[in-house]
Scaffold this active site. Structure first.
Site, PDB file in Angstrom:
ATOM      1  N   TYR A 282      41.645  35.290  20.772  1.00  0.00           N
ATOM      2  CA  TYR A 282      40.937  34.350  21.393  1.00  0.00           C
ATOM      3  C   TYR A 282      40.800  32.969  20.348  1.00  0.00           C
ATOM      4  O   TYR A 282      41.112  32.044  20.347  1.00  0.00           O
ATOM      5  CB  TYR A 282      39.751  34.204  21.959  1.00  0.00           C
ATOM      6  CG  TYR A 282      39.254  33.390  22.796  1.00  0.00           C
ATOM      7  CD1 TYR A 282      39.808  32.990  24.118  1.00  0.00           C
ATOM      8  CD2 TYR A 282      37.967  32.865  22.498  1.00  0.00           C
ATOM      9  CE1 TYR A 282      39.324  31.940  24.945  1.00  0.00           C
ATOM     10  CE2 TYR A 282      37.444  31.773  23.423  1.00  0.00           C
ATOM     11  CZ  TYR A 282      38.139  31.294  24.545  1.00  0.00           C
ATOM     12  OH  TYR A 282      37.605  30.197  25.306  1.00  0.00           O
TER      13      TYR A 282
ATOM     14  N   SER B 143      36.951  26.046  21.917  1.00  0.00           N
ATOM     15  CA  SER B 143      35.720  26.639  22.105  1.00  0.00           C
ATOM     16  C   SER B 143      35.038  26.559  20.829  1.00  0.00           C
ATOM     17  O   SER B 143      35.441  26.558  19.712  1.00  0.00           O
ATOM     18  CB  SER B 143      36.273  27.996  22.395  1.00  0.00           C
ATOM     19  OG  SER B 143      35.038  29.030  22.087  1.00  0.00           O
TER      20      SER B 143
HETATM   21  N1  NAP Z   1      33.753  30.606  29.936  1.00  0.00           N
HETATM   22  C1  NAP Z   1      33.611  30.278  28.627  1.00  0.00           C
HETATM   23  O1  NAP Z   1      32.484  30.586  28.125  1.00  0.00           O
HETATM   24  C2  NAP Z   1      34.436  29.462  27.788  1.00  0.00           C
HETATM   25  C3  NAP Z   1      33.975  29.087  26.514  1.00  0.00           C
HETATM   26  C4  NAP Z   1      34.449  28.155  25.834  1.00  0.00           C
HETATM   27  C5  NAP Z   1      35.642  27.690  26.248  1.00  0.00           C
HETATM   28  N2  NAP Z   1      36.366  28.100  27.329  1.00  0.00           N
HETATM   29  C6  NAP Z   1      37.698  27.496  27.902  1.00  0.00           C
HETATM   30  O2  NAP Z   1      37.679  26.979  29.076  1.00  0.00           O
HETATM   31  C7  NAP Z   1      38.677  27.020  29.845  1.00  0.00           C
HETATM   32  C8  NAP Z   1      38.605  27.464  31.128  1.00  0.00           C
HETATM   33  O3  NAP Z   1      38.148  28.860  31.130  1.00  0.00           O
HETATM   34  P1  NAP Z   1      37.077  29.143  32.255  1.00  0.00           P
HETATM   35  O4  NAP Z   1      35.701  29.623  31.665  1.00  0.00           O
HETATM   36  O5  NAP Z   1      36.856  28.273  33.571  1.00  0.00           O
HETATM   37  O6  NAP Z   1      37.698  30.494  32.658  1.00  0.00           O
HETATM   38  P2  NAP Z   1      38.349  30.833  34.346  1.00  0.00           P
HETATM   39  O7  NAP Z   1      37.311  30.762  35.142  1.00  0.00           O
HETATM   40  O8  NAP Z   1      38.966  32.320  33.956  1.00  0.00           O
HETATM   41  O9  NAP Z   1      39.596  29.998  34.863  1.00  0.00           O
HETATM   42  C9  NAP Z   1      40.832  29.978  33.917  1.00  0.00           C
HETATM   43  C10 NAP Z   1      41.606  28.924  34.469  1.00  0.00           C
HETATM   44  O10 NAP Z   1      43.042  28.843  34.144  1.00  0.00           O
HETATM   45  C11 NAP Z   1      43.913  29.180  34.885  1.00  0.00           C
HETATM   46  N3  NAP Z   1      44.991  29.912  34.208  1.00  0.00           N
HETATM   47  C12 NAP Z   1      45.005  31.202  33.467  1.00  0.00           C
HETATM   48  N4  NAP Z   1      46.032  31.244  33.020  1.00  0.00           N
HETATM   49  C13 NAP Z   1      47.141  30.383  33.308  1.00  0.00           C
HETATM   50  C14 NAP Z   1      48.307  30.341  33.045  1.00  0.00           C
HETATM   51  N5  NAP Z   1      49.153  31.124  32.322  1.00  0.00           N
HETATM   52  N6  NAP Z   1      48.993  29.380  33.592  1.00  0.00           N
HETATM   53  C15 NAP Z   1      48.221  28.471  34.567  1.00  0.00           C
HETATM   54  N7  NAP Z   1      46.738  28.653  34.672  1.00  0.00           N
HETATM   55  C16 NAP Z   1      46.223  29.470  34.020  1.00  0.00           C
HETATM   56  C17 NAP Z   1      43.353  30.198  35.758  1.00  0.00           C
HETATM   57  O11 NAP Z   1      44.059  30.121  37.047  1.00  0.00           O
HETATM   58  P3  NAP Z   1      45.223  31.094  37.642  1.00  0.00           P
HETATM   59  O12 NAP Z   1      44.667  32.587  36.975  1.00  0.00           O
HETATM   60  O13 NAP Z   1      45.260  30.925  39.064  1.00  0.00           O
HETATM   61  O14 NAP Z   1      46.338  30.460  36.851  1.00  0.00           O
HETATM   62  C18 NAP Z   1      42.217  29.384  35.991  1.00  0.00           C
HETATM   63  O15 NAP Z   1      42.101  28.295  36.815  1.00  0.00           O
HETATM   64  C19 NAP Z   1      39.616  27.782  28.710  1.00  0.00           C
HETATM   65  O16 NAP Z   1      40.470  27.331  28.221  1.00  0.00           O
HETATM   66  C20 NAP Z   1      38.569  28.606  27.902  1.00  0.00           C
HETATM   67  O17 NAP Z   1      39.092  29.450  26.942  1.00  0.00           O
HETATM   68  C21 NAP Z   1      35.575  28.773  28.169  1.00  0.00           C
END
Ligand code: NAP
Length: 251
Positions: A151, A138
């Protein structure tokens, strides 16, 4: 380009958009998450697009189980070309994470889970002399933010592990890419109160990543100019940066 791909956190958000972006005839996908219903829904759309799909219910915070599952999927798919450690949990915004109890979960998922996913696949990739590891970090890993130790810390640690691994495995034909993403409109940021400049859809974020990956870059930072500002901000003298980030977060 990528014929055999594993994506963690593929049930929702960015991981789902990456899976859909890669799903086409001739591609084998291993999709991983904890929630079966959402994961099956992603898998169904990927199959409709022509991909061969396997799903794996897994909590990546369980490091040993993750290593076993990834190695098993590597064997079942005939060798993974691409592994994307995307599963992550967001910062706890309701209260500053002062305690181990508050920090442990995000450390186990965002750092240990991602490192377990990527290193599980690595020996086989090195033996084959090809492969690509991708870690989703991130822009917030560039510098400290109030209330975000749970985070920023694990994400910064993950980025450093990826940078080190990249040096080690490049001579063996394996690429390593660090994704430094800005704000993406997913469940993770649903309850965020602070402003989110240059907020992207998960589909837009996934396309930016998938367009860049074939060049096997060390890092993909987006969106600009937010990424540039985050990098420049990290170099400011601490008293000045502290004032700026407090003003940004407090609004
Ligand atoms: N959204 C943002 O603004 C942002 C910005 C920078 C980076 N990111 C990064 O992008 C990545 C994806 O995030 P997102 O925004 O798409 O979030 P999201 O919509 O909350 O999705 C998170 C995904 O991770 C899975 N997950 C969470 N905990 C888990 C665990 N313990 N074991 C296996 N799977 C798990 C969830 O599925 P289940 O709950 O079904 O397991 C879901 O598929 C993350 O690494 C996040 O830090 C996000």
């Amino acid at each position: 380009m990528f014929r055999s791909v594993l994506i963690t956190g593929a049930s929702r958000g960015l991981g789902r958009a990456l899976a859909l972006g890669l799903a086409e005839p001739g591609t084998k996908l291993a999709l991983v998450a904890r929630g079966a219903e959402a994961l099956d829904a992603t898998a169904a759309v990927c199959r409709d697009q022509g991909a061969e799909v396997m799903t794996q219910i897994l909590d990546v915070s369980q490091g040993d189980e993750t290593v076993t599952a990834v190695r098993d999927l590597d064997a079942r798919l005939g060798g993974l070309d691409l592994v994307v450690a995307n599963a992550g949990v967001g910062p706890e915004l309701e209260a500053p994470p002062y305690s181990w109890e508050a920090l442990a979960g995000p450390c186990h998922v965002n750092f240990c889970g991602a490192v377990a996913t990527l290193t599980a696949a690595l020996p086989a990739m090195v033996a084959r002399g090809r492969g690509h590891l991708v870690g989703v970090s991130s822009l917030s890993s560039f510098g400290a933010l109030p209330g975000s130790a749970a985070y920023c810390g694990p994400k910064a640690g993950l980025s450093m592990v990826l940078e080190c691994l990249r040096l080690d495995v490049a001579p063996h034909g394996v690429a390593v890419t660090n994704i430094y993403a800005g704000f993406i409109d997913t469940d993770m940021v649903e309850h965020r109160r602070e402003s989110m400049p240059q907020l992207m859809s998960p589909e837009d974020a996934a396309q930016r990543i998938l367009r860049a990956l074939p060049n096997r870059p060390a890092r993909i930072d987006f969106p600009q100019p937010l990424a540039l500002a985050a990098r420049a901000g990290a170099r400011l003298p601490r008293p000045l940066r502290d004032r700026l980030v407090r003003r940004l977060v407090d609004g």
